[in-house]
Design a protein around this motif. Sequence first.
Motif, PDB file in Angstrom:
ATOM      1  N   ARG A 196       0.870  -1.174   0.000  1.00 56.13           N
ATOM      2  CA  ARG A 196       0.000   0.000   0.000  1.00 56.13           C
ATOM      3  C   ARG A 196       0.903   1.219   0.000  1.00 56.13           C
ATOM      4  NH1 ARG A 196      -5.138  -1.132   3.823  1.00 56.13           N
ATOM      5  NH2 ARG A 196      -5.272  -3.366   3.454  1.00 56.13           N
ATOM      6  N   PRO A 220      -1.030   7.989  -2.553  1.00 54.18           N
ATOM      7  CA  PRO A 220      -0.924   8.530  -3.916  1.00 54.18           C
ATOM      8  C   PRO A 220       0.056   9.695  -4.040  1.00 54.18           C
ATOM      9  CG  PRO A 220      -3.230   8.361  -3.249  1.00 54.18           C
ATOM     10  CD  PRO A 220      -2.401   8.002  -2.059  1.00 54.18           C
ATOM     11  N   LEU A 253      -0.251  -1.184 -10.504  1.00 55.60           N
ATOM     12  CA  LEU A 253      -1.413  -0.647  -9.824  1.00 55.60           C
ATOM     13  C   LEU A 253      -2.535  -1.670  -9.873  1.00 55.60           C
ATOM     14  CD1 LEU A 253      -2.941   1.805  -8.581  1.00 55.60           C
ATOM     15  CD2 LEU A 253      -3.587   2.391 -10.928  1.00 55.60           C
ATOM     16  N   ARG A 281      -7.411   1.123  -5.472  1.00 54.20           N
ATOM     17  CA  ARG A 281      -7.315   2.264  -4.570  1.00 54.20           C
ATOM     18  C   ARG A 281      -8.328   2.065  -3.450  1.00 54.20           C
ATOM     19  NH1 ARG A 281      -5.734   7.800  -6.356  1.00 54.20           N
ATOM     20  NH2 ARG A 281      -6.153   9.187  -4.612  1.00 54.20           N
ATOM     21  N   ASP A 305      -6.405   8.358   0.997  1.00 51.31           N
ATOM     22  CA  ASP A 305      -6.525   7.115   0.248  1.00 51.31           C
ATOM     23  C   ASP A 305      -5.174   6.402   0.221  1.00 51.31           C
ATOM     24  OD1 ASP A 305      -9.012   8.131  -0.297  1.00 51.31           O
ATOM     25  OD2 ASP A 305      -8.706   8.337  -2.457  1.00 51.31           O
ATOM     26  N   THR A 306      -5.207   5.131  -0.116  1.00 50.70           N
ATOM     27  CA  THR A 306      -3.976   4.410  -0.430  1.00 50.70           C
ATOM     28  C   THR A 306      -4.161   3.692  -1.757  1.00 50.70           C
ATOM     29  OG1 THR A 306      -4.620   2.466   0.873  1.00 50.70           O
ATOM     30  CG2 THR A 306      -3.191   4.054   1.950  1.00 50.70           C
ATOM     31  N   ILE A 307      -3.054   3.550  -2.439  1.00 48.74           N
ATOM     32  CA  ILE A 307      -3.018   2.812  -3.694  1.00 48.74           C
ATOM     33  C   ILE A 307      -2.532   1.405  -3.386  1.00 48.74           C
ATOM     34  CG2 ILE A 307      -1.805   2.604  -5.901  1.00 48.74           C
ATOM     35  CD1 ILE A 307      -1.729   5.644  -6.014  1.00 48.74           C
TER      36      ILE A 307
END
Length: 186
Positions: free
Chosen positions: A140, A143, A159, A162, A175-177
């Motif tokens: 994780r 962004p 990727l 999200r 948020d996390t990617i």
Amino acid sequence: MDWLAEVTGRDGRPVRIRRATADDAAAVLAHMHAAGGETPFLSFGPEGPGRSEADQRALLATMAASDNALALVAERAGEAGHVVACLTFSGGDRARLRHVGEFGISVARECWGSGVGRRMIELLLEWAAAGGVVRKINLRVQPENARAIALYEALGFVLEGRLSRDIVIDGRFRDTILMGREIDPA
């Protein structure tokens, strides 16, 4: 010491990477507290990961004995016990999930841009390929952490999604990617 790799720090001094042991618990926690205060991009702040030294010791011992977990530390040459980077990976504990897990990494500001983080991730990838158990590695990342995302992409992570409102920093949701990389056997 069984050093796995060595990189040259930004100041020209060697930084050595090795597997962590239970005896590294205090140094790992000290590093996490310091690193947590240097960047907003970790899942913890200066308070650290929220575990005691005894809990950290037990965690590192468990990881060292597992075929689907890995803990690495980096120290400056000649400065044993002063951790400047840490990587941990844990695979699932159920039969259907043993092959997949997530890693986290923290690097002290003094070593940013030195290549120690890249080398630790490369060692993780090599370990997974050679071990035959781990077939997928996830992570994780926030962004806004463009340097980390570029590094992960350069190392073959892609990727995958999200998560909204996944982390709270200074009272603000972020948020996390989700990124992942499949591992082919060696």
